[in-house]
Write a protein that holds these residues in place. Sequence first.
Motif, PDB file in Angstrom:
ATOM      1  N   VAL A 250       9.579  21.403-136.226  1.00 40.93           N
ATOM      2  CA  VAL A 250      10.038  20.068-135.841  1.00 40.93           C
ATOM      3  C   VAL A 250       8.864  19.098-135.745  1.00 40.93           C
ATOM      4  O   VAL A 250       8.969  17.930-136.146  1.00 40.93           O
ATOM      5  CB  VAL A 250      10.827  20.126-134.518  1.00 40.93           C
ATOM      6  CG1 VAL A 250      11.118  18.718-133.988  1.00 40.93           C
ATOM      7  CG2 VAL A 250      12.137  20.889-134.724  1.00 40.93           C
ATOM      8  N   ASP A 251       7.721  19.564-135.238  1.00 40.86           N
ATOM      9  CA  ASP A 251       6.539  18.699-135.156  1.00 40.86           C
ATOM     10  C   ASP A 251       6.113  18.220-136.545  1.00 40.86           C
ATOM     11  O   ASP A 251       5.773  17.045-136.742  1.00 40.86           O
ATOM     12  CB  ASP A 251       5.377  19.444-134.497  1.00 40.86           C
ATOM     13  CG  ASP A 251       5.525  19.540-132.985  1.00 40.86           C
ATOM     14  OD1 ASP A 251       6.449  18.912-132.432  1.00 40.86           O
ATOM     15  OD2 ASP A 251       4.721  20.256-132.353  1.00 40.86           O
ATOM     16  N   THR A 254       8.749  15.766-137.983  1.00 39.65           N
ATOM     17  CA  THR A 254       8.708  14.487-137.265  1.00 39.65           C
ATOM     18  C   THR A 254       7.505  13.650-137.705  1.00 39.65           C
ATOM     19  O   THR A 254       7.628  12.446-137.972  1.00 39.65           O
ATOM     20  CB  THR A 254       8.657  14.714-135.750  1.00 39.65           C
ATOM     21  OG1 THR A 254       9.823  15.453-135.340  1.00 39.65           O
ATOM     22  CG2 THR A 254       8.625  13.396-134.994  1.00 39.65           C
ATOM     23  N   ALA A 257       8.106  12.388-141.157  1.00 40.00           N
ATOM     24  CA  ALA A 257       9.117  11.323-141.149  1.00 40.00           C
ATOM     25  C   ALA A 257       8.497  10.000-140.726  1.00 40.00           C
ATOM     26  O   ALA A 257       8.783   8.941-141.320  1.00 40.00           O
ATOM     27  CB  ALA A 257      10.265  11.698-140.216  1.00 40.00           C
ATOM     28  N   GLN A 258       7.622  10.059-139.716  1.00 44.54           N
ATOM     29  CA  GLN A 258       6.937   8.837-139.286  1.00 44.54           C
ATOM     30  C   GLN A 258       6.100   8.253-140.413  1.00 44.54           C
ATOM     31  O   GLN A 258       6.088   7.036-140.632  1.00 44.54           O
ATOM     32  CB  GLN A 258       6.059   9.137-138.073  1.00 44.54           C
ATOM     33  CG  GLN A 258       6.835   9.380-136.791  1.00 44.54           C
ATOM     34  CD  GLN A 258       5.941   9.707-135.624  1.00 44.54           C
ATOM     35  OE1 GLN A 258       5.035  10.546-135.742  1.00 44.54           O
ATOM     36  NE2 GLN A 258       6.178   9.077-134.487  1.00 44.54           N
ATOM     37  N   LEU A 281      15.674  19.233-133.710  1.00 37.38           N
ATOM     38  CA  LEU A 281      15.342  18.207-134.690  1.00 37.38           C
ATOM     39  C   LEU A 281      16.115  16.926-134.394  1.00 37.38           C
ATOM     40  O   LEU A 281      15.563  15.822-134.449  1.00 37.38           O
ATOM     41  CB  LEU A 281      15.646  18.700-136.101  1.00 37.38           C
ATOM     42  CG  LEU A 281      15.215  17.784-137.245  1.00 37.38           C
ATOM     43  CD1 LEU A 281      13.700  17.626-137.276  1.00 37.38           C
ATOM     44  CD2 LEU A 281      15.719  18.322-138.586  1.00 37.38           C
ATOM     45  N   THR A 284      14.582  15.283-131.198  1.00 42.02           N
ATOM     46  CA  THR A 284      13.247  14.699-131.395  1.00 42.02           C
ATOM     47  C   THR A 284      13.295  13.468-132.295  1.00 42.02           C
ATOM     48  O   THR A 284      12.712  12.427-131.974  1.00 42.02           O
ATOM     49  CB  THR A 284      12.297  15.753-131.990  1.00 42.02           C
ATOM     50  OG1 THR A 284      12.272  16.912-131.140  1.00 42.02           O
ATOM     51  CG2 THR A 284      10.891  15.194-132.108  1.00 42.02           C
ATOM     52  N   LEU A 285      13.986  13.576-133.430  1.00 38.37           N
ATOM     53  CA  LEU A 285      14.053  12.429-134.333  1.00 38.37           C
ATOM     54  C   LEU A 285      14.874  11.295-133.736  1.00 38.37           C
ATOM     55  O   LEU A 285      14.656  10.122-134.076  1.00 38.37           O
ATOM     56  CB  LEU A 285      14.648  12.857-135.686  1.00 38.37           C
ATOM     57  CG  LEU A 285      13.773  13.777-136.543  1.00 38.37           C
ATOM     58  CD1 LEU A 285      14.482  14.113-137.843  1.00 38.37           C
ATOM     59  CD2 LEU A 285      12.416  13.142-136.827  1.00 38.37           C
ATOM     60  N   LEU A 288      12.632   8.783-132.239  1.00 37.47           N
ATOM     61  CA  LEU A 288      11.538   8.383-133.117  1.00 37.47           C
ATOM     62  C   LEU A 288      11.246   6.887-133.045  1.00 37.47           C
ATOM     63  O   LEU A 288      12.156   6.053-133.056  1.00 37.47           O
ATOM     64  CB  LEU A 288      11.879   8.766-134.561  1.00 37.47           C
ATOM     65  CG  LEU A 288      10.736   8.728-135.583  1.00 37.47           C
ATOM     66  CD1 LEU A 288       9.657   9.733-135.234  1.00 37.47           C
ATOM     67  CD2 LEU A 288      11.293   9.005-136.979  1.00 37.47           C
TER      68      LEU A 288
END
Length: 357
Positions: A250-251, A254, A257-258, A281, A284-285, A288
């Motif tokens: 997930v890290d 993420t 994605a950023q 996921l 966390t997202l 974001l």
Amino acid sequence: MLVLGIESSCDETGVALYDLEHGLIGNQLHTQMAMHAEYGGVVPELASRDHIRRLVPLTESCLAEAGKTYADIDAVAFTQGPGLGGALLAGSSYANALAFSLDKPVIPVHHLEGHLLSPLLADEKPEFPFVALLVSGGHTQFMAVRGIGDYTLLGESVDDAAGEAFDKTAKLLGLPYPGGAKLSELAKLGSPDAFSFPRPMLHSHDLQMSFSGLKTAVLTAVEKVRAENNGSIPEPTRNDICRAFQDAVVDVLTAKAQKALSDTGFRTLVVAGGVGANWKLRETLGRLKILPPAVKGRPKPQPEAVRVFFPPMAYCTDNGAMIAFAGTMRLKHAQTAGSFNVKPRWPLTDIVDKPNI
């Protein structure tokens, strides 16, 4: 306009009806999970034979659900690829034969385009343009999406897909097939500090990803734990490993994605594919934010909110609804072409057809 969608790329047989005016009006799905669990993974020949058995009954159930008949169908869409060759042929031959018998157009659909557009089946729909994260057992890719057929590949996994890494790690831990979802549930019980696994390519300054090395790190940890516990893995330790593995994946997703959002300037993220159902996921997202680039002489920029869209949980895994919808969009834009051929290997970027849309 009523489009029948056929999905048979792997181990789910999906049949759905999408009406351009009324939306999704019929959706039937059969999963082969129990059949393949006995073998610890998908057996392609068994998958193909099961699709053949299921397609007609599912179509009839779908028509009954929608209150429609075969005569009401305006076009038949099917998954042409990518996927298992035999499984794709089962759906292709059925879709082409049905369309021929009804004298209706047949629409080949790219499986990943179906996933990419599946969030548009939700009540709250994303607007173009957006960054799409396609994350499943077979693919992990970031795409810039500016419209139907207008897709640019930004980056992808250079080895294992995220979902593949989940399932393989689950198998290392002795979890039954398919283990990715079970691993995610056990991760809720694990301690965040018990294990620390690498975040491959986290700082690679591009949008490429790698999960094979992470899987190897888990294997090393598992072998050490087994050696210290007479060949077994204590349940709390197993949960801790699940937590550490999931956190690492997930890290990476993420952070990438950023970067994808920063690079494109888009502020909408769409997540699609089986791993899109993962609770961590989504959590966390869902929080974001993007920090805009600093401009000399101006105040320090504040983080900007990002709109994140996930498909409804029912459409995260393979299904006929996403194929019916993608087929409808293709038909709406006059993108139809009869084709009996299948494409087990088929990059999504090959279907870009902006000049015709």
